[in-house]
Design a protein around this motif. Structure first.
Motif, PDB file in Angstrom:
ATOM      1  N   ALA A   1      23.606   5.000  11.202  1.00  0.00           N
ATOM      2  CA  ALA A   1      22.467   4.756  10.323  1.00  0.00           C
ATOM      3  C   ALA A   1      21.154   4.853  11.088  1.00  0.00           C
ATOM      4  CB  ALA A   1      22.598   3.376   9.674  1.00  0.00           C
ATOM      5  N   ASP A   2      20.207   5.581  10.514  1.00  0.00           N
ATOM      6  CA  ASP A   2      18.835   5.623  11.009  1.00  0.00           C
ATOM      7  C   ASP A   2      17.972   4.747  10.111  1.00  0.00           C
ATOM      8  OD1 ASP A   2      19.562   7.439  12.981  1.00  0.00           O
ATOM      9  OD2 ASP A   2      19.101   9.171  11.721  1.00  0.00           O
ATOM     10  N   HIS A   3      17.164   3.900  10.720  1.00  0.00           N
ATOM     11  CA  HIS A   3      16.332   2.967   9.963  1.00  0.00           C
ATOM     12  C   HIS A   3      14.860   3.242  10.243  1.00  0.00           C
ATOM     13  CE1 HIS A   3      19.877   0.468   9.082  1.00  0.00           C
ATOM     14  NE2 HIS A   3      20.220   0.670  10.342  1.00  0.00           N
ATOM     15  N   ARG A   4      14.048   3.106   9.201  1.00  0.00           N
ATOM     16  CA  ARG A   4      12.612   3.214   9.400  1.00  0.00           C
ATOM     17  C   ARG A   4      11.882   2.318   8.408  1.00  0.00           C
ATOM     18  NH1 ARG A   4       8.815   8.692   9.935  1.00  0.00           N
ATOM     19  NH2 ARG A   4       7.047   7.605  10.917  1.00  0.00           N
ATOM     20  N   TYR A   5      10.979   1.506   8.937  1.00  0.00           N
ATOM     21  CA  TYR A   5      10.149   0.621   8.123  1.00  0.00           C
ATOM     22  C   TYR A   5       8.678   0.942   8.404  1.00  0.00           C
ATOM     23  CZ  TYR A   5      14.122  -2.399   6.996  1.00  0.00           C
ATOM     24  OH  TYR A   5      15.306  -2.901   6.522  1.00  0.00           O
ATOM     25  N   ARG A   6       7.924   1.164   7.335  1.00  0.00           N
ATOM     26  CA  ARG A   6       6.493   1.416   7.460  1.00  0.00           C
ATOM     27  C   ARG A   6       5.750   0.450   6.546  1.00  0.00           C
ATOM     28  NH1 ARG A   6       6.754   7.724   6.221  1.00  0.00           N
ATOM     29  NH2 ARG A   6       8.534   6.934   5.031  1.00  0.00           N
ATOM     30  N   THR A   7       4.848  -0.338   7.134  1.00  0.00           N
ATOM     31  CA  THR A   7       4.111  -1.353   6.391  1.00  0.00           C
ATOM     32  C   THR A   7       2.614  -1.080   6.499  1.00  0.00           C
ATOM     33  OG1 THR A   7       5.813  -3.003   6.894  1.00  0.00           O
ATOM     34  CG2 THR A   7       3.688  -3.814   6.084  1.00  0.00           C
ATOM     35  N   THR A   8       1.985  -0.905   5.344  1.00  0.00           N
ATOM     36  CA  THR A   8       0.539  -0.690   5.270  1.00  0.00           C
ATOM     37  C   THR A   8      -0.081  -1.882   4.562  1.00  0.00           C
ATOM     38  OG1 THR A   8       0.890   1.699   5.117  1.00  0.00           O
ATOM     39  CG2 THR A   8      -1.286   0.868   4.520  1.00  0.00           C
ATOM     40  N   LYS A   9      -1.147  -2.433   5.148  1.00  0.00           N
ATOM     41  CA  LYS A   9      -1.788  -3.606   4.553  1.00  0.00           C
ATOM     42  C   LYS A   9      -3.306  -3.442   4.575  1.00  0.00           C
ATOM     43  CE  LYS A   9      -1.952  -7.561   6.809  1.00  0.00           C
ATOM     44  NZ  LYS A   9      -1.579  -8.872   7.400  1.00  0.00           N
ATOM     45  N   LEU A  10      -3.923  -3.661   3.436  1.00  0.00           N
ATOM     46  CA  LEU A  10      -5.380  -3.718   3.320  1.00  0.00           C
ATOM     47  C   LEU A  10      -5.734  -5.146   2.958  1.00  0.00           C
ATOM     48  CD1 LEU A  10      -8.184  -2.396   3.236  1.00  0.00           C
ATOM     49  CD2 LEU A  10      -7.763  -1.872   0.814  1.00  0.00           C
ATOM     50  N   SER A  11      -6.530  -5.784   3.802  1.00  0.00           N
ATOM     51  CA  SER A  11      -6.837  -7.196   3.575  1.00  0.00           C
ATOM     52  C   SER A  11      -8.338  -7.435   3.627  1.00  0.00           C
ATOM     53  CB  SER A  11      -6.134  -8.084   4.610  1.00  0.00           C
ATOM     54  OG  SER A  11      -6.596  -7.804   5.913  1.00  0.00           O
ATOM     55  N   PHE A  12      -8.762  -8.384   2.804  1.00  0.00           N
ATOM     56  CA  PHE A  12     -10.150  -8.844   2.764  1.00  0.00           C
ATOM     57  C   PHE A  12     -10.126 -10.353   2.979  1.00  0.00           C
ATOM     58  CE2 PHE A  12      -9.591  -5.192   0.069  1.00  0.00           C
ATOM     59  CZ  PHE A  12     -10.702  -4.384   0.293  1.00  0.00           C
ATOM     60  N   LYS A  13     -10.855 -10.802   3.992  1.00  0.00           N
ATOM     61  CA  LYS A  13     -10.891 -12.232   4.284  1.00  0.00           C
ATOM     62  C   LYS A  13     -12.324 -12.654   4.556  1.00  0.00           C
ATOM     63  CE  LYS A  13      -9.239 -15.785   7.516  1.00  0.00           C
ATOM     64  NZ  LYS A  13      -8.375 -16.075   8.678  1.00  0.00           N
ATOM     65  N   ASN A  14     -12.748 -13.737   3.909  1.00  0.00           N
ATOM     66  CA  ASN A  14     -14.105 -14.242   4.108  1.00  0.00           C
ATOM     67  C   ASN A  14     -14.052 -15.735   4.431  1.00  0.00           C
ATOM     68  OD1 ASN A  14     -17.093 -13.817   3.923  1.00  0.00           O
ATOM     69  ND2 ASN A  14     -16.871 -15.468   2.424  1.00  0.00           N
ATOM     70  N   THR A  15     -14.895 -16.117   5.376  1.00  0.00           N
ATOM     71  CA  THR A  15     -15.032 -17.527   5.738  1.00  0.00           C
ATOM     72  C   THR A  15     -16.433 -17.996   5.376  1.00  0.00           C
ATOM     73  OG1 THR A  15     -13.480 -17.279   7.583  1.00  0.00           O
ATOM     74  CG2 THR A  15     -14.910 -19.208   7.597  1.00  0.00           C
ATOM     75  N   SER A  16     -16.502 -19.055   4.573  1.00  0.00           N
ATOM     76  CA  SER A  16     -17.792 -19.599   4.127  1.00  0.00           C
ATOM     77  C   SER A  16     -17.960 -21.021   4.639  1.00  0.00           C
ATOM     78  CB  SER A  16     -17.870 -19.609   2.593  1.00  0.00           C
ATOM     79  OG  SER A  16     -17.809 -18.296   2.073  1.00  0.00           O
ATOM     80  N   LEU A  17     -19.142 -21.294   5.165  1.00  0.00           N
ATOM     81  CA  LEU A  17     -19.497 -22.641   5.609  1.00  0.00           C
ATOM     82  C   LEU A  17     -20.583 -23.191   4.693  1.00  0.00           C
ATOM     83  CD1 LEU A  17     -19.751 -21.979   9.457  1.00  0.00           C
ATOM     84  CD2 LEU A  17     -17.739 -22.726   8.170  1.00  0.00           C
ATOM     85  N   PHE A  18     -20.324 -24.352   4.078  1.00  0.00           N
ATOM     86  CA  PHE A  18     -21.316 -24.954   3.191  1.00  0.00           C
ATOM     87  C   PHE A  18     -21.013 -26.438   3.024  1.00  0.00           C
ATOM     88  CE2 PHE A  18     -17.828 -23.326   0.667  1.00  0.00           C
ATOM     89  CZ  PHE A  18     -17.569 -24.325  -0.264  1.00  0.00           C
ATOM     90  N   ASP A  19     -21.973 -27.154   2.481  1.00  0.00           N
ATOM     91  CA  ASP A  19     -21.837 -28.597   2.253  1.00  0.00           C
ATOM     92  C   ASP A  19     -21.961 -28.904   0.770  1.00  0.00           C
ATOM     93  OD1 ASP A  19     -21.657 -29.035   4.985  1.00  0.00           O
ATOM     94  OD2 ASP A  19     -23.827 -29.334   5.196  1.00  0.00           O
ATOM     95  N   THR A  20     -21.153 -29.863   0.323  1.00  0.00           N
ATOM     96  CA  THR A  20     -21.297 -30.419  -1.022  1.00  0.00           C
ATOM     97  C   THR A  20     -21.387 -31.934  -0.871  1.00  0.00           C
ATOM     98  OG1 THR A  20     -18.891 -30.472  -1.302  1.00  0.00           O
ATOM     99  CG2 THR A  20     -20.050 -28.545  -2.158  1.00  0.00           C
TER     100      THR A  20
END
Length: 675
Positions: free
Chosen positions: A349-368
């Motif tokens: 058996a020949d195996h192949r895994y291909r994983t593509t990921k597009l990610s958006f991440k934002n960090t917000s600093l604020f006070d309430t």
């Protein structure tokens, strides 16, 4: 070890911890009735992460160099809760955290996530081919290990064991941000297996805005010997690896950047056992096996100085793993039998895994009002493709995930962190009869609470829930494609971080937590016996401890310990020991730093004996010596010399869960020079 004794040991160790912490807190209060603040005192080898409720450990560049590890797995085997399946070779080894991850049948159960610069790497449940984590420690500047579920919602779903995050080196790590280029060359030799490693790094910073790094590492090892002097079969390997990384900083006030990184590792084995966990040929016979593993990421960051609500990362990542195998004719004892066709399908058996990921991440600093927030939100689009193989159906797994994690701080005392993750999955099989389309989704989340006293002492607790959605490997069982495994984890812990306890200028940090995990609707395991019976649920519990102490004189001590237990409940109504439970372990290091030039240390590693379902694995204690010499002036300036002697007394032992004997005495010499 009986469950009653386990619980007694957990309670006793927890009580000892609380006594130690309270004593330390009393010393701190006598020295200073106010907050201790940031202390610059003596340093040990590893910083204990006392400022968070998340059970995590970071192995930094200094410790990576010091450990002289031959595999990534060996970099993190000193983290409490981490147990290796083998570990001294890239093939036939795996990472197990809190009883989940790799085992001696599959290299992964999808409950431990591994990322390289944010890219999801690794394959799925490949039968007896190990963890597939083929890469080299010389490519990385730190490894962060998160244990359990509560800190995992930014990284994936179904994470019960934990997360392993590898971060590659940057050119500025070598140049120090100064214009010009730096060449670094490392040679490493090991006596056991005649190991030889060469790592060459070129870092170039043509302008303040641009930097480039190129690394080529070649690692070679013959078969090693165990403590009895016997060959450990199937332990030889040759592993070339490469890293290219570039970063461009631009925009107003240099508030934007583009970073590209790419890693690649190849492995070629000839006429070796198909089963990578064993030392000699078995009924599956031998194969020629070629493995190519690569990962690449392109990251855009926007972090304007005048807007604390925006710290945006947009990342496109791609990971590709290809495993090609050819059966060696006549190598299996099953040739000519009714099972010959199955063996040929498996081993060819020949195996192949291909994983593509597009990610958006934002960090917000604020006070309430009185609450300060660090809000991390993200969106992930993930596509994993699996090639059709003789022994496994191919397909495509498309996922969309959104998450939000909010660190809410109330004054200097409270930190409350709710976390949510919602993930959808659409799996499409590529070959009949497993060519259907299966849709699943899950809402997961957790909450951690930490309270910090003004004397360096803190207490914390958390609860987390996650689901393992069906994976491509489940296409072989249509019933599994509509089921998700569900896990709940609860943790309680305490920490202390302070200084001037026993003498002026010393520092002490300690952190401990008790956890309990309940995994239900299990589809990943059977009981492992004959006849096999499905596992309905798994309960695990444990205690983890990390501590460090350092003095201004340079003397330091590091310690970590792990106590664990587990039970599996079977479909026929019976229950027995969870067979992938780790052995109780203790690791203790004492060392002395002589300024910036010399570091000498002794390390003791001990595992208790463990009996699982009537099978006992003997305990062991081994000793390691390390010396690092970094001249600060003269002709050897910019040179680093490291000597390590592992398994000093040549102890013959096999760690629990491993399928091979551990290597015997091994002398390592590392020479590094920057130009």
């Amino acid at each position: 070890m009986t469950p009653t004794r386990k619980r007694t040991l957990l309670l006793g160790t927890t009580s000892l911890l609380l006594i130690t912490i309270n004593t330390a807190a009393l010393h701190a209060q006598e020295a200073d009735q106010g907050f201790l603040g940031t202390l610059v005192l003596g340093e040990s080898k590893r910083k204990v992460q006392t400022d968070t409720a998340i059970p995590q450990t970071t192995v930094d560049q200094e410790e990576i160099n010091d450990r002289q590890a031959g595999t990534v797995a060996q970099l993190i085997d000193s983290v409490p809760g981490v147990n290796l399946v083998n570990g001294s070779t890239p093939q036939g080894s795996g990472i197990n955290i809190r009883g989940f991850g790799a085992n001696s049948t599959y290299g992964t159960d999808q409950k431990v996530a591994v990322q390289i610069d944010g890219a999801n790497v690794g394959a799925e449940e490949l039968y007896r081919i190990g963890t597939q984590l083929f890469t080299d420690p010389f490519l990385y500047k730190n490894v962060n290990v998160i244990r359990g579920t509560v800190g995992s919602f930014e990284f994936g779903s179904g994470i019960v064991g934990g997360v392993v995050q590898l971060e590659t080196k940057d050119a500025s790590d070598l140049t120090g941000g100064e214009l010009g280029h730096v060449l670094a060359q490392t040679l490493e030799f090991s006596s056991n297996g005649n190991g030889l490693t060469s790592s060459s790094v070129l870092a170039w910073q043509p302008t303040q805005d641009m930097e480039f790094l190129l690394n080529y590492t070649w690692r070679d090892q013959d078969n090693q010997q165990d403590g009895n002097g016997d060959d450990i079969g199937n332990s030889a390997f040759t592993l070339p690896s490469g890293l290219f990384k570039a970063k461009y900083t631009f925009g107003e006030n240099h508030d934007q950047s583009l970073t590209f990184s790419a890693t690649k590792t190849t492995s070629s084995e000839r006429d070796v056992p198909y089963d990578t966990f064993i030392t000699t040929t078995d009924m599956f016979g031998n194969v020629d096996r070629d493995i190519e593993t690569s990962a690449a990421t392109l990251t855009y960051n926007f972090n304007p100085e005048d807007n604390n609500l925006i710290d945006l990362d947009v990342q496109l990542s791609y990971a590709d793993q290809q495993i090609d195998q050819t059966y060696i004719e006549g190598s299996s004892s099953l040739e000519g039998s009714a099972q010959e066709g199955q063996v040929r399908a498996l081993t060819n058996a020949d195996h192949r895994y291909r994983t593509t990921k597009l990610s958006f991440k934002n960090t917000s600093l604020f006070d309430t009002n009185t609450i300060s927030h660090e809000l991390r939100t993200g969106l992930e689009l993930i596509r994993k493709k699996r090639l059709d193989a003789n022994s496994a159906t191919g397909g495509v797994d498309d996922r969309i995930a959104v998450y939000a994690v909010d660190d809410m701080r109330i004054g200097n005392a409270w930190t409350i962190t709710p976390a949510l993750r919602y993930e959808t999955s659409e799996i499409t099989g590529s070959t009949a009869p497993n060519d259907g389309v299966y849709d699943n989704d899950a809402l997961m989340g957790g909450l951690s609470v930490r309270y910090a006293f003004d004397n360096g002492f803190a207490v914390f607790g958390s609860g987390a829930y996650t689901e393992s959605l069906p994976i491509l490997d489940d296409l072989n069982n249509a019933a599994y494609m509509t089921l998700s495994e569900k896990a709940k984890t609860y943790e309680l812990g305490a920490s202390y971080d302070g200084g001037d306890l026993f003498r002026s200028g010393d520092s002490f940090a300690i952190k401990a937590n008790v956890y309990k995990t309940e995994l239900s609707d299990v589809t990943s395991y059977t009981n492992g016996g004959r006849p096999s019976v499905n596992v309905d649920s798994i309960d695990t519990e444990g205690f983890e401890l990390e501590a460090s102490y350092a003095m201004e004189s340079g003397l330091y001590l590091d310690m970590n310990a792990n106590v664990t237990d587990g039970t599996q409940h079977l479909a026929d109504g019976t229950q027995n020991d969870w067979r992938f439970t780790g052995a109780d372990s203790l690791r203790f290091t004492v060392g002395k730093k002589f300024g910036e030039e010399l570091d000498l240390s002794w390390e003791m590693v001990a595992n208790a004996s463990i009996e699982v379902n009537g099978t006992e694995t003997a305990g062991f204690g081994v000793h390691n010596l390390r010396a690092t010499y970094i001249p600060q002036q003269g002709v050897l300036k910019d040179t680093q010399i490291r000597v390590g002697l592992e398994n000093v007394f040549d102890r013959d032992y096999t760690p629990h869960q491993s399928t091979r004997s551990a290597p015997g005495r091994n002398l390592k010499l590392t020479l590094s020079r920057t130009f």
